[in-house]
Scaffold this motif. Structure first.
Motif, PDB file in Angstrom:
ATOM      1  N   ASP A   1      -7.793  -1.885 -19.870  1.00 58.96           N
ATOM      2  CA  ASP A   1      -7.633  -3.339 -19.785  1.00 58.96           C
ATOM      3  C   ASP A   1      -6.189  -3.748 -20.078  1.00 58.96           C
ATOM      4  O   ASP A   1      -5.612  -4.555 -19.355  1.00 58.96           O
ATOM      5  CB  ASP A   1      -8.576  -4.057 -20.759  1.00 58.96           C
ATOM      6  N   ARG A   2      -5.601  -3.205 -21.127  1.00 56.68           N
ATOM      7  CA  ARG A   2      -4.221  -3.565 -21.478  1.00 56.68           C
ATOM      8  C   ARG A   2      -3.247  -3.117 -20.394  1.00 56.68           C
ATOM      9  O   ARG A   2      -2.331  -3.854 -20.031  1.00 56.68           O
ATOM     10  CB  ARG A   2      -3.845  -2.968 -22.830  1.00 56.68           C
ATOM     11  N   VAL A   3      -3.430  -1.922 -19.881  1.00 55.83           N
ATOM     12  CA  VAL A   3      -2.546  -1.419 -18.823  1.00 55.83           C
ATOM     13  C   VAL A   3      -2.578  -2.357 -17.616  1.00 55.83           C
ATOM     14  O   VAL A   3      -1.529  -2.744 -17.086  1.00 55.83           O
ATOM     15  CB  VAL A   3      -2.927   0.026 -18.428  1.00 55.83           C
ATOM     16  N   PHE A   4      -3.766  -2.755 -17.180  1.00 57.62           N
ATOM     17  CA  PHE A   4      -3.848  -3.620 -16.002  1.00 57.62           C
ATOM     18  C   PHE A   4      -3.387  -5.046 -16.309  1.00 57.62           C
ATOM     19  O   PHE A   4      -2.889  -5.735 -15.413  1.00 57.62           O
ATOM     20  CB  PHE A   4      -5.233  -3.552 -15.354  1.00 57.62           C
ATOM     21  N   GLU A   5      -3.484  -5.474 -17.545  1.00 57.54           N
ATOM     22  CA  GLU A   5      -2.893  -6.750 -17.938  1.00 57.54           C
ATOM     23  C   GLU A   5      -1.370  -6.692 -17.760  1.00 57.54           C
ATOM     24  O   GLU A   5      -0.764  -7.588 -17.184  1.00 57.54           O
ATOM     25  CB  GLU A   5      -3.243  -7.044 -19.397  1.00 57.54           C
ATOM     26  N   ILE A   6      -0.756  -5.610 -18.225  1.00 57.09           N
ATOM     27  CA  ILE A   6       0.691  -5.438 -18.077  1.00 57.09           C
ATOM     28  C   ILE A   6       1.063  -5.347 -16.601  1.00 57.09           C
ATOM     29  O   ILE A   6       2.023  -5.984 -16.148  1.00 57.09           O
ATOM     30  CB  ILE A   6       1.167  -4.189 -18.847  1.00 57.09           C
ATOM     31  N   ILE A   7       0.327  -4.563 -15.832  1.00 55.75           N
ATOM     32  CA  ILE A   7       0.611  -4.437 -14.399  1.00 55.75           C
ATOM     33  C   ILE A   7       0.536  -5.805 -13.728  1.00 55.75           C
ATOM     34  O   ILE A   7       1.391  -6.149 -12.914  1.00 55.75           O
ATOM     35  CB  ILE A   7      -0.346  -3.423 -13.737  1.00 55.75           C
ATOM     36  N   GLY A   8      -0.466  -6.604 -14.059  1.00 52.57           N
ATOM     37  CA  GLY A   8      -0.593  -7.950 -13.489  1.00 52.57           C
ATOM     38  C   GLY A   8       0.622  -8.817 -13.790  1.00 52.57           C
ATOM     39  O   GLY A   8       1.100  -9.553 -12.920  1.00 52.57           O
ATOM     40  N   ILE A   9       1.148  -8.734 -15.004  1.00 51.14           N
ATOM     41  CA  ILE A   9       2.337  -9.512 -15.376  1.00 51.14           C
ATOM     42  C   ILE A   9       3.549  -9.047 -14.574  1.00 51.14           C
ATOM     43  O   ILE A   9       4.320  -9.868 -14.062  1.00 51.14           O
ATOM     44  CB  ILE A   9       2.598  -9.403 -16.894  1.00 51.14           C
ATOM     45  N   LEU A  10       3.722  -7.730 -14.460  1.00 52.70           N
ATOM     46  CA  LEU A  10       4.864  -7.195 -13.704  1.00 52.70           C
ATOM     47  C   LEU A  10       4.784  -7.581 -12.225  1.00 52.70           C
ATOM     48  O   LEU A  10       5.794  -7.964 -11.621  1.00 52.70           O
ATOM     49  CB  LEU A  10       4.932  -5.675 -13.863  1.00 52.70           C
ATOM     50  N   LEU A  11       3.596  -7.491 -11.648  1.00 51.51           N
ATOM     51  CA  LEU A  11       3.437  -7.885 -10.241  1.00 51.51           C
ATOM     52  C   LEU A  11       3.733  -9.371 -10.058  1.00 51.51           C
ATOM     53  O   LEU A  11       4.472  -9.759  -9.145  1.00 51.51           O
ATOM     54  CB  LEU A  11       2.015  -7.569  -9.763  1.00 51.51           C
ATOM     55  N   ALA A  12       3.160 -10.205 -10.917  1.00 50.50           N
ATOM     56  CA  ALA A  12       3.333 -11.656 -10.809  1.00 50.50           C
ATOM     57  C   ALA A  12       4.802 -12.058 -10.927  1.00 50.50           C
ATOM     58  O   ALA A  12       5.240 -13.006 -10.266  1.00 50.50           O
ATOM     59  CB  ALA A  12       2.503 -12.369 -11.867  1.00 50.50           C
ATOM     60  N   ALA A  13       5.556 -11.331 -11.725  1.00 49.54           N
ATOM     61  CA  ALA A  13       6.989 -11.636 -11.871  1.00 49.54           C
ATOM     62  C   ALA A  13       7.741 -11.483 -10.559  1.00 49.54           C
ATOM     63  O   ALA A  13       8.844 -12.018 -10.394  1.00 49.54           O
ATOM     64  CB  ALA A  13       7.601 -10.740 -12.946  1.00 49.54           C
ATOM     65  N   HIS A  14       7.128 -10.774  -9.609  1.00 45.92           N
ATOM     66  CA  HIS A  14       7.747 -10.563  -8.294  1.00 45.92           C
ATOM     67  C   HIS A  14       6.899 -11.155  -7.174  1.00 45.92           C
ATOM     68  O   HIS A  14       7.014 -10.751  -6.014  1.00 45.92           O
ATOM     69  CB  HIS A  14       7.993  -9.067  -8.077  1.00 45.92           C
ATOM     70  N   GLY A  15       6.030 -12.106  -7.523  1.00 40.04           N
ATOM     71  CA  GLY A  15       5.232 -12.808  -6.520  1.00 40.04           C
ATOM     72  C   GLY A  15       4.113 -11.993  -5.920  1.00 40.04           C
ATOM     73  O   GLY A  15       3.584 -12.345  -4.855  1.00 40.04           O
ATOM     74  N   ALA A  16       3.721 -10.918  -6.570  1.00 42.73           N
ATOM     75  CA  ALA A  16       2.671 -10.046  -6.029  1.00 42.73           C
ATOM     76  C   ALA A  16       1.404 -10.168  -6.871  1.00 42.73           C
ATOM     77  O   ALA A  16       1.423 -10.707  -7.974  1.00 42.73           O
ATOM     78  CB  ALA A  16       3.154  -8.597  -6.000  1.00 42.73           C
ATOM     79  N   THR A  17       0.313  -9.639  -6.323  1.00 42.77           N
ATOM     80  CA  THR A  17      -0.980  -9.637  -7.010  1.00 42.77           C
ATOM     81  C   THR A  17      -1.583  -8.237  -6.905  1.00 42.77           C
ATOM     82  O   THR A  17      -1.055  -7.362  -6.201  1.00 42.77           O
ATOM     83  CB  THR A  17      -1.958 -10.639  -6.369  1.00 42.77           C
ATOM     84  N   PHE A  18      -2.733  -8.059  -7.551  1.00 42.95           N
ATOM     85  CA  PHE A  18      -3.430  -6.780  -7.454  1.00 42.95           C
ATOM     86  C   PHE A  18      -3.802  -6.461  -6.006  1.00 42.95           C
ATOM     87  O   PHE A  18      -3.880  -5.291  -5.635  1.00 42.95           O
ATOM     88  CB  PHE A  18      -4.690  -6.786  -8.327  1.00 42.95           C
ATOM     89  N   ALA A  19      -4.018  -7.471  -5.181  1.00 40.53           N
ATOM     90  CA  ALA A  19      -4.365  -7.247  -3.777  1.00 40.53           C
ATOM     91  C   ALA A  19      -3.211  -6.619  -2.995  1.00 40.53           C
ATOM     92  O   ALA A  19      -3.429  -6.066  -1.911  1.00 40.53           O
ATOM     93  CB  ALA A  19      -4.791  -8.561  -3.124  1.00 40.53           C
ATOM     94  N   ASP A  20      -1.992  -6.678  -3.534  1.00 42.39           N
ATOM     95  CA  ASP A  20      -0.827  -6.107  -2.859  1.00 42.39           C
ATOM     96  C   ASP A  20      -0.604  -4.640  -3.196  1.00 42.39           C
ATOM     97  O   ASP A  20       0.281  -3.995  -2.623  1.00 42.39           O
ATOM     98  CB  ASP A  20       0.428  -6.910  -3.226  1.00 42.39           C
ATOM     99  N   ILE A  21      -1.380  -4.092  -4.116  1.00 49.78           N
ATOM    100  CA  ILE A  21      -1.203  -2.691  -4.500  1.00 49.78           C
ATOM    101  C   ILE A  21      -1.588  -1.785  -3.333  1.00 49.78           C
ATOM    102  O   ILE A  21      -2.653  -1.923  -2.741  1.00 49.78           O
ATOM    103  CB  ILE A  21      -2.038  -2.356  -5.752  1.00 49.78           C
ATOM    104  N   THR A  22      -0.685  -0.848  -3.018  1.00 49.71           N
ATOM    105  CA  THR A  22      -0.921   0.076  -1.910  1.00 49.71           C
ATOM    106  C   THR A  22      -1.248   1.493  -2.371  1.00 49.71           C
ATOM    107  O   THR A  22      -1.707   2.301  -1.573  1.00 49.71           O
ATOM    108  CB  THR A  22       0.289   0.123  -0.960  1.00 49.71           C
ATOM    109  N   SER A  23      -0.981   1.800  -3.645  1.00 56.90           N
ATOM    110  CA  SER A  23      -1.380   3.102  -4.183  1.00 56.90           C
ATOM    111  C   SER A  23      -1.314   3.072  -5.707  1.00 56.90           C
ATOM    112  O   SER A  23      -0.558   2.294  -6.291  1.00 56.90           O
ATOM    113  CB  SER A  23      -0.513   4.243  -3.642  1.00 56.90           C
ATOM    114  N   THR A  24      -2.139   3.934  -6.312  1.00 62.96           N
ATOM    115  CA  THR A  24      -2.119   4.097  -7.765  1.00 62.96           C
ATOM    116  C   THR A  24      -2.074   5.578  -8.100  1.00 62.96           C
ATOM    117  O   THR A  24      -2.599   6.415  -7.355  1.00 62.96           O
ATOM    118  CB  THR A  24      -3.359   3.480  -8.453  1.00 62.96           C
TER     119      THR A  24
END
Length: 138
Positions: A58-81
């Motif tokens: 949960d914490r990891v994906f919270e951080i990832i969400g913040i980093l993506l949002a800082a660049h106008g992206a969302t989880f739907a924009d993820i192309t690989s993990t």
């Protein structure tokens, strides 16, 4: 092509001089974001939910969400993990928790590997992502 690195506010800063959280590459009308591996680190730089795969995911994906949002992206924009677990037996709990964040109808390609340890004791998961979105031309 434009390329730069970034350490957005809102997440714990990486150690000075070691790495950046985000590499951003702009080519034509797209932005590609490559995120450094993220672990469950709190604002005070302590491990969040030591040894707990669900709490850490949960914490990891919270951080990832913040980093993506800082660049106008969302989880739907993820192309690989790419995910590193210290115990492959945690894979099902990790996947179930991750599912709360990634769109079920567009799951990205994913790699999960077991490692003997991560960079701090009690850290049990680390996740890297790549995301691609259209470049805003306002």
């Amino acid at each position: 092509m434009k390329k730069f690195v970034d350490n957005p506010a809102g997440v714990p800063a990486p150690p000075p001089g070691r790495y950046s959280h985000v590499s951003r590459v702009e080519i034509a009308d797209t932005v590609t974001l490559t995120l450094a591996g993220q672990c469950a680190i709190g604002d005070d730089l302590s491990v969040v939910a030591p040894g707990d795969i669900v709490g850490q995911t949960d914490r990891v994906f919270e951080i990832i969400g913040i980093l993506l949002a800082a660049h106008g992206a969302t989880f739907a924009d993820i192309t690989s993990t790419r995910t590193y677990l210290t115990d492959m037996d945690d894979r099902a709990a990790y996947a179930e928790t991750r599912a709360k964040y990634l769109p079920a109808d567009a799951l990205p390609p994913s790699t999960v590997v077991e490692v003997s340890r991560l960079f701090l004791p009690d850290v049990v998961v680390e996740v890297e992502v790549v995301a691609v979105r259209e470049l805003d031309r306002a």
